[in-house]
Design a protein around this motif. Structure first.
Motif, short mmCIF file in Angstrom:
data_model
loop_
_atom_site.label_atom_id
_atom_site.label_comp_id
_atom_site.label_asym_id
_atom_site.label_seq_id
_atom_site.Cartn_x
_atom_site.Cartn_y
_atom_site.Cartn_z
N ILE A 194 0.56 -1.19 -0.33
CA ILE A 194 0.00 -0.11 0.10
C ILE A 194 0.57 1.17 -0.04
O ILE A 194 1.99 0.56 0.29
CB ILE A 194 -0.92 0.57 0.97
N THR A 195 0.30 2.53 -0.27
CA THR A 195 1.25 3.81 -0.39
C THR A 195 0.31 4.73 0.32
O THR A 195 -0.93 4.23 0.19
CB THR A 195 1.11 4.19 -1.62
N VAL A 196 0.81 5.18 1.19
CA VAL A 196 0.21 6.31 1.86
C VAL A 196 0.83 7.79 1.39
O VAL A 196 1.91 7.93 1.69
CB VAL A 196 0.66 6.19 4.21
N GLY A 197 -0.31 8.73 1.81
CA GLY A 197 0.42 10.13 0.67
C GLY A 197 -1.14 11.21 1.46
O GLY A 197 -1.68 11.30 2.18
N GLN A 205 -3.36 3.82 -0.72
CA GLN A 205 -3.03 3.50 -2.15
C GLN A 205 -2.96 2.44 -2.22
O GLN A 205 -1.84 1.40 -1.52
CB GLN A 205 -2.66 4.15 -3.30
N GLN A 206 -4.38 1.19 -2.23
CA GLN A 206 -4.51 -0.67 -2.95
C GLN A 206 -4.27 -1.04 -3.77
O GLN A 206 -5.16 -0.92 -4.48
CB GLN A 206 -4.41 -1.06 -1.70
N GLY A 207 -2.78 -0.87 -5.09
CA GLY A 207 -3.71 -0.91 -6.36
C GLY A 207 -3.58 0.19 -6.71
O GLY A 207 -3.75 1.43 -7.18
N ASP A 208 -5.03 -0.05 -7.50
CA ASP A 208 -5.86 0.93 -8.34
C ASP A 208 -6.39 1.22 -7.37
O ASP A 208 -8.17 2.38 -7.98
CB ASP A 208 -6.42 0.39 -10.25
N ARG A 209 -7.21 1.63 -6.34
CA ARG A 209 -8.45 1.58 -5.49
C ARG A 209 -7.56 2.57 -4.23
O ARG A 209 -6.42 1.98 -3.77
CB ARG A 209 -8.97 0.74 -5.06
N ARG A 210 -8.30 3.77 -3.88
CA ARG A 210 -7.77 3.88 -3.08
C ARG A 210 -8.89 3.14 -0.98
O ARG A 210 -10.01 3.39 -1.71
CB ARG A 210 -8.78 5.71 -2.67
N LEU A 211 -8.23 3.32 -0.08
CA LEU A 211 -9.27 2.72 1.33
C LEU A 211 -9.46 3.64 2.20
O LEU A 211 -8.83 4.83 1.61
CB LEU A 211 -7.86 1.69 1.47
N PRO A 212 -10.63 3.74 2.69
CA PRO A 212 -11.12 3.93 3.40
C PRO A 212 -9.97 4.55 5.01
O PRO A 212 -9.14 3.70 4.55
CB PRO A 212 -12.38 3.10 3.93
N VAL A 213 -9.64 6.17 5.04
CA VAL A 213 -9.51 6.21 6.29
C VAL A 213 -9.27 7.32 7.74
O VAL A 213 -11.05 7.77 7.12
CB VAL A 213 -8.31 7.22 5.23
#
Length: 275
Positions: A30-33, A41-49
Motif C-alpha cells: 500500500i502507499t500512504v500519502g 492506495q492499494q493497487g488501483d483503488r483508494r482505501l477508507p481512511v
C-alpha cells in the motif's frame, strides 16, 4: 464472521505523512500519502481512511463498526504522545500478547517496571465482554520501581488491559501525578506480514514535568527491551491451540486473548496446530 480485511489497521503517524510512503498491510503493498487529506492506495483503488489518536488508520475490507474509541484522548490537560514506530520480526499477535504480559516486567524491564523479589502476579479479573466484543483484564496490581517517567519512586501500580481489536491493545494504569485518574498507553500494531509487524505506541498522559522528548524516550526504551524477546520467541506465530503452551495464573489475559481470536476467526499471524 468478519475476515482479516474487515478491521481497522494503523499504517502511519499523521504527523509523519509528508510524502508518499510505501509499506505493507497484510502482505499487500500500500502507499500512504497526503494531498489536501491523507490517502491510502492499494493497487488501483483508494482505501477508507480515519485519522485518530495521532495515526492514520485504513482497512482493505468493510468493517462492521467504526474504529474503537478512547475517551481519555479527548480529556483536557493530557499530553498526547506519538512515540514513533519500531519494526519487529514477529507475528503482530505476538506483539500484542507481549504487551498484555505483566509477568515479564521484573526480568525484562528490571528496576523500571518491575524488580526482584516482587515477581508474583496476584489474582485479577479477565473476561471477554460480549456487549462490546473486547477482552478486558481488571484489578491487576504490581509493584514498580518507576511506573512512569513522571514517577518519583516505587509504587504499587494498578492496571486495566483492554483489547478492542485483534492487533491493538490499550493499557490503563495508575497515574502518579494525578491520583484517581488513569494514564493511557496503547500499542497499535500494523501487520506487515504474518511474521513481521510495525509497532506504533501512543500515550495519553497527565505529566506536566517531563518534556515530550523524555516521555517518548522512556517509552521507546521500554519497547526496545521487549523487541529482543519478541524476535526470539518460538514459534514465531502465536499458538492458538491450548495444548501448545502451558499457561499459568499470570497468563489469564493471554488465554482470553487467544480464545477471543479463535472466537472471531482471526488467524493472521497465528499458528493453529503444533508444528
Amino acid at each position: 464472521m468478519s475476515t482479516i480485511n474487515d478491521h481497522w489497521y494503523p499504517v502511519a503517524m499523521s504527523s509523519g505523512v509528508t510524502a508518499p510512503r510505501d509499506t505493507l498491510l497484510l502482505g499487500e503493498k500500500i502507499t500512504v500519502g497526503r494531498d489536501t487529506a491523507v490517502w491510502v492506495q492499494q493497487g488501483d483503488r483508494r482505501l477508507p481512511v480515519i485519522e485518530r489518536f495521532g495515526h492514520v488508520w485504513t482497512t482493505p475490507g468493510a468493517p462492521s463498526r467504526d474504529l474503537f474509541a478512547i475517551p481519555e484522548a479527548d480529556t483536557p490537560g493530557r499530553q498526547l504522545v506519538d512515540v514513533g514506530s519500531v519494526r519487529v520480526k514477529c507475528s503482530p499477535l505476538r506483539a500484542v500478547e507481549n504487551f498484555l504480559d505483566i509477568a515479564h516486567f521484573p526480568f525484562v524491564h528490571t528496576d523500571i517496571l518491575g524488580a526482584e523479589p516482587h515477581t508474583e502476579v496476584g489474582r485479577y479479573d479477565v473476561k471477554i465482554r460480549e456487549d462490546v466484543d473486547e477482552v478486558w483484564a481488571t484489578k491487576v496490581k504490581f509493584f514498580q520501581p518507576q511506573a512512569a517517567k513522571s514517577a518519583a519512586g516505587g509504587i504499587t501500580t494498578e492496571y486495566m488491559y483492554r483489547v478492542p481489536s485483534p492487533t491493538c491493545a490499550v493499557l490503563y494504569k495508575t497515574c502518579p501525578p494525578k491520583p484517581g485518574e488513569w494514564d493511557v498507553i496503547t500499542l497499535f500494531v500494523q501487520p506487515l506480514t504474518e511474521e513481521w509487524c510495525e509497532v506504533w505506541p501512543w500515550m495519553a498522559l497527565y505529566d506536566d514535568v517531563s518534556t515530550m522528548s523524555e516521555m517518548v524516550s522512556f517509552q521507546q526504551l521500554i519497547f526496545m527491551q521487549d523487541r529482543s524477546i519478541l524476535e526470539n520467541q518460538i514459534p514465531r506465530k502465536l499458538p492458538l491451540d491450548p495444548g501448545m503452551e502451558v499457561p499459568t495464573q499470570a497468563d489469564m489475559t493471554s488465554v482470553a486473548y487467544r480464545r477471543w481470536l479463535k472466537k472471531i476467526g482471526y488467524t493472521y499471524g497465528a499458528q493453529l496446530v503444533a508444528a
